[in-house]
Design a protein around this motif. Structure first.
Motif, PDB file in Angstrom:
ATOM      1  N   SER A  86      -3.257 -28.130 -23.096  1.00  0.00           N
ATOM      2  CA  SER A  86      -3.858 -29.180 -23.903  1.00  0.00           C
ATOM      3  C   SER A  86      -5.150 -28.657 -24.543  1.00  0.00           C
ATOM      4  CB  SER A  86      -4.174 -30.392 -23.029  1.00  0.00           C
ATOM      5  OG  SER A  86      -5.054 -30.005 -21.973  1.00  0.00           O
ATOM      6  N   PRO A  87      -5.612 -29.291 -25.619  1.00  0.00           N
ATOM      7  CA  PRO A  87      -6.888 -28.884 -26.214  1.00  0.00           C
ATOM      8  C   PRO A  87      -8.047 -29.060 -25.225  1.00  0.00           C
ATOM      9  CG  PRO A  87      -5.653 -30.302 -27.710  1.00  0.00           C
ATOM     10  CD  PRO A  87      -4.946 -30.356 -26.393  1.00  0.00           C
ATOM     11  N   THR A  91      -9.950 -34.813 -22.886  1.00  0.00           N
ATOM     12  CA  THR A  91     -10.400 -35.360 -21.610  1.00  0.00           C
ATOM     13  C   THR A  91      -9.774 -36.730 -21.367  1.00  0.00           C
ATOM     14  OG1 THR A  91     -12.315 -36.473 -22.611  1.00  0.00           O
ATOM     15  CG2 THR A  91     -12.622 -34.182 -21.873  1.00  0.00           C
ATOM     16  N   LEU A  92      -9.651 -37.095 -20.116  1.00  0.00           N
ATOM     17  CA  LEU A  92      -9.134 -38.421 -19.788  1.00  0.00           C
ATOM     18  C   LEU A  92     -10.044 -39.496 -20.363  1.00  0.00           C
ATOM     19  CD1 LEU A  92      -7.179 -40.295 -18.280  1.00  0.00           C
ATOM     20  CD2 LEU A  92      -8.617 -39.986 -16.236  1.00  0.00           C
ATOM     21  N   ALA A  93     -11.335 -39.258 -20.332  1.00  0.00           N
ATOM     22  CA  ALA A  93     -12.282 -40.241 -20.858  1.00  0.00           C
ATOM     23  C   ALA A  93     -12.032 -40.528 -22.337  1.00  0.00           C
ATOM     24  CB  ALA A  93     -13.719 -39.729 -20.654  1.00  0.00           C
ATOM     25  N   HIS A  94     -11.664 -39.524 -23.094  1.00  0.00           N
ATOM     26  CA  HIS A  94     -11.374 -39.714 -24.517  1.00  0.00           C
ATOM     27  C   HIS A  94     -10.271 -40.751 -24.713  1.00  0.00           C
ATOM     28  CE1 HIS A  94     -10.327 -38.751 -28.702  1.00  0.00           C
ATOM     29  NE2 HIS A  94      -9.074 -38.636 -28.287  1.00  0.00           N
ATOM     30  N   TYR A  95      -9.187 -40.610 -23.961  1.00  0.00           N
ATOM     31  CA  TYR A  95      -8.061 -41.537 -24.120  1.00  0.00           C
ATOM     32  C   TYR A  95      -8.384 -42.911 -23.550  1.00  0.00           C
ATOM     33  CZ  TYR A  95      -5.669 -37.280 -25.426  1.00  0.00           C
ATOM     34  OH  TYR A  95      -5.335 -36.120 -26.064  1.00  0.00           O
ATOM     35  N   SER A 310      -3.674 -28.082  -9.853  1.00  0.00           N
ATOM     36  CA  SER A 310      -3.984 -29.500  -9.663  1.00  0.00           C
ATOM     37  C   SER A 310      -3.165 -30.152  -8.555  1.00  0.00           C
ATOM     38  CB  SER A 310      -3.740 -30.267 -10.979  1.00  0.00           C
ATOM     39  OG  SER A 310      -4.512 -29.752 -12.029  1.00  0.00           O
ATOM     40  N   MET A 311      -2.188 -29.442  -8.006  1.00  0.00           N
ATOM     41  CA  MET A 311      -1.310 -30.042  -7.013  1.00  0.00           C
ATOM     42  C   MET A 311      -2.028 -30.271  -5.685  1.00  0.00           C
ATOM     43  SD  MET A 311       2.348 -28.178  -7.849  1.00  0.00           S
ATOM     44  CE  MET A 311       3.018 -28.613  -6.247  1.00  0.00           C
ATOM     45  N   ILE A 403      -3.632 -35.977 -17.636  1.00  0.00           N
ATOM     46  CA  ILE A 403      -4.100 -35.115 -18.713  1.00  0.00           C
ATOM     47  C   ILE A 403      -5.548 -34.693 -18.475  1.00  0.00           C
ATOM     48  CG2 ILE A 403      -4.999 -36.943 -20.232  1.00  0.00           C
ATOM     49  CD1 ILE A 403      -3.662 -35.328 -22.561  1.00  0.00           C
ATOM     50  N   GLY A 404      -5.859 -33.499 -18.934  1.00  0.00           N
ATOM     51  CA  GLY A 404      -7.211 -32.983 -18.821  1.00  0.00           C
ATOM     52  C   GLY A 404      -7.386 -31.798 -19.747  1.00  0.00           C
ATOM     53  N   PRO A 405      -8.602 -31.289 -19.912  1.00  0.00           N
ATOM     54  CA  PRO A 405      -8.867 -30.181 -20.834  1.00  0.00           C
ATOM     55  C   PRO A 405      -8.169 -28.890 -20.410  1.00  0.00           C
ATOM     56  CG  PRO A 405     -10.899 -31.321 -20.211  1.00  0.00           C
ATOM     57  CD  PRO A 405      -9.827 -31.812 -19.299  1.00  0.00           C
TER      58      PRO A 405
END
Length: 528
Positions: A86-87, A91-95, A310-311, A403-405
């Motif tokens: 992902s770009p 960030t999750l905050a963006h969405y 991340s798991m 999702i994340g950076p």
């Protein structure tokens, strides 16, 4: 041995090299590379490049890639993760600030940075033998001069015509003059030919840096994407340690997460505790066990799988035989489980190919843009169709696949490899989005439990448990449907054929390669 009273195809046998792809033009290119002295890596990349032109609804240079390969017939399996990220700004905050509840498949937010070209370049640099640029020549020729649209390709384009009509950029390329090309029509992609020529001349840098990258980022930003030139320039795949399990004396290998391949390994671990070989290979009893093992394995996948970093559980835990023993206890051989509902599983199509050369270098290679034509977004100046792998992310902050950076989403495409002792035994893969673990387990079991050749296994009728509902192909015998219904399964005719597949089995004792290719696609296995 197949019954020659019925239509079908025999397995292909050869001694000096074998290729199996989903399109005849790609198979021809790969075979010629082998005949010209190239190795299996060379032939795989050349075939993948052709497929990126002639099956653009399924794959492309705007997609991702995973590779498994064994050198010189050995059981030493190497794996490469060529999936994009992902770009950095995603960030999750963006969405959350925008109130986005889901990454939609046709949105620009679903576009992750393509990883395929980086993977092709890196693996070729380490293991290829021919000039990298030379591997693109057939693909460039088909893109610039045209290629005939094959039957399965036309079928897929017709089903997604609504998307092509709704987007000017992709519609102009794949509906020239406002009309969808029909089977046998000649289709061209001149801008894609230019981009592939740049890659042939400059390697991966020609895609991830310079004018091509600038045009792709410009297109994505204009659509509201968060992508940057730095995101493209920083994209790197990596070699990873394969995830493996033993099934009745054979070691089965997958690319580890973010890849869903361990779902197939978990299914095999569960199925290993049943006497599969005592059943008829095409019986309700056998399919019932596969369905139940699949429902459990997919439930575990959806809970735990994500980018490996991340798991929250380890691969050792997920692939533990003792854990499989506990999960197996949930399955009754006579009755369907009632506590697993809809899993939200989807079928989609991609391309998979397998190549084995004269030195028994074996390559299992998969490349995809995910859903048909990926996100539906195309860069007009480069001809690149962007994948939509980001739609596999979720927006639950407590889930490892959130999702994340610069993060890789959980990925459906999964090449397979099977070894026995110190030798490679089979390079194989099954396409079809979420269906892939289900299909791979069927191939492994057919070969190991029943001694079927790879073509016979690939030809067999298919079922797919999406949860409580089981999709079935029209070719499943009525007696099997009745048997599954009596066990409590709810069945529905599949909207289309379930997946596709290719495989090459290596008989070291006889010195023979045996290949198979799925009749659900346009391709073929061929050797020399």
């Amino acid at each position: 041995m197949r019954d020659f009273h019925f239509p079908g195809r025999s397995a292909v046998h050869a001694q000096n090299g074998m290729v199996a792809t989903s399109h005849p033009l790609a198979s021809q290119t790969a075979l010629q590379i082998l005949k010209d002295g190239g190795n299996a890596i060379d032939a795989s990349i050349a075939a993948a490049a052709v497929l990126a032109v002639v099956e653009p609804q399924m794959t492309g240079i705007g997609g991702d890639c995973f590779i498994l390969f064994c050198s010189k017939g050995s059981s030493d399996v190497k794996a490469y993760n060529g999936s994009g990220r992902s770009p950095k700004a995603a960030t999750l905050a963006h969405y959350q600030e925008l109130g986005v509840q889901k990454i939609e498949a046709t949105s620009v937010d679903a576009v992750t940075v393509p990883g395929a070209i980086e993977a092709w370049s890196q693996v070729h640099g380490d293991y290829g033998s021919k000039d990298f640029g030379a591997l693109f020549q057939d693909a460039i020729g088909y893109a610039r001069n045209g290629y005939p649209v094959h039957a399965r390709v036309y079928n897929d384009w017709r089903e997604i015509e609504w998307l092509l009509k709704s987007r000017d950029a992709i519609g102009k390329v794949f509906m020239p003059g406002g009309t969808l090309p029909k089977e046998g029509d000649i289709h061209r992609q001149e801008k894609l030919a230019d981009t592939m020529t740049t890659i042939a001349e400059k390697g991966a840098a020609g895609f991830y840096q310079g004018p091509v990258a600038e045009k792709m980022v410009e297109t994505l930003r204009a659509l509201g994407g968060l992508h940057s030139l730095n995101d493209f320039a920083a994209l790197k795949g990596n070699y990873v340690t394969p995830a493996s399990t033993n099934y009745r004396g054979y070691d089965v290998h997958q690319v580890p997460p973010n890849n869903q391949g361990i779902t197939a390994l978990l299914m095999l671990n569960i199925l290993e505790g049943f006497g599969i070989s005592d059943l008829d290979p095409l019986s309700a009893e056998r399919m019932h066990l596969e369905i139940e093992a699949g429902r459990i394995a997919y439930l575990m996948r959806d809970q735990y799988l994500a980018d490996l970093d991340s798991m929250t559980v380890t691969l050792e835990q997920l692939l533990s035989k003792s854990w499989a023993d506990e999960l197996r206890k949930k399955i009754s051989p006579e009755k369907a489980m009632t506590d697993i509902g809809d899993l939200g599983l989807e079928t989609s199509d991609t391309v998979y190919l397998s190549v084995v050369d004269k030195d028994l270098n074996a390559v299992s290679f998969i490349n995809s843009v995910y859903h048909s034509f990926g996100s539906g977004h195309l860069c007009p100046q480069t001809g690149v169709v962007f994948q939509n792998r980001g739609s596999s992310f979720n927006l639950n902050p407590d889930h490892p696949n959130c999702i994340g950076p610069e993060k890789r989403p959980m990925h459906t495409i999964m090449p397979g490899m099977m070894t026995k002792g110190d030798k490679v035994a089979m390079s194989f893969g099954v396409m079809g989005g979420d269906y892939q673990p289900f299909g791979q387990c069927r191939v492994v079991s057919d070969v190991v439990d029943f001694g079927l050749d790879v073509q016979a296994s690939i030809d067999n009728p298919r079922v797919f448990a999406r949860g409580a509902q089981v999709d079935v192909e029209r070719s499943v015998p009525a007696a099997v449907l009745q048997g599954l219904s009596a066990m409590g399964h709810t069945m529905k005719l599949a909207n289309g054929a379930l997946g596709g597949g290719q495989a090459i089995f290596i008989d070291h004792d006889r010195g023979v390669l045996t290949g198979g290719s799925d009749p659900r696609k346009d391709g073929l296995a061929i050797g020399f």
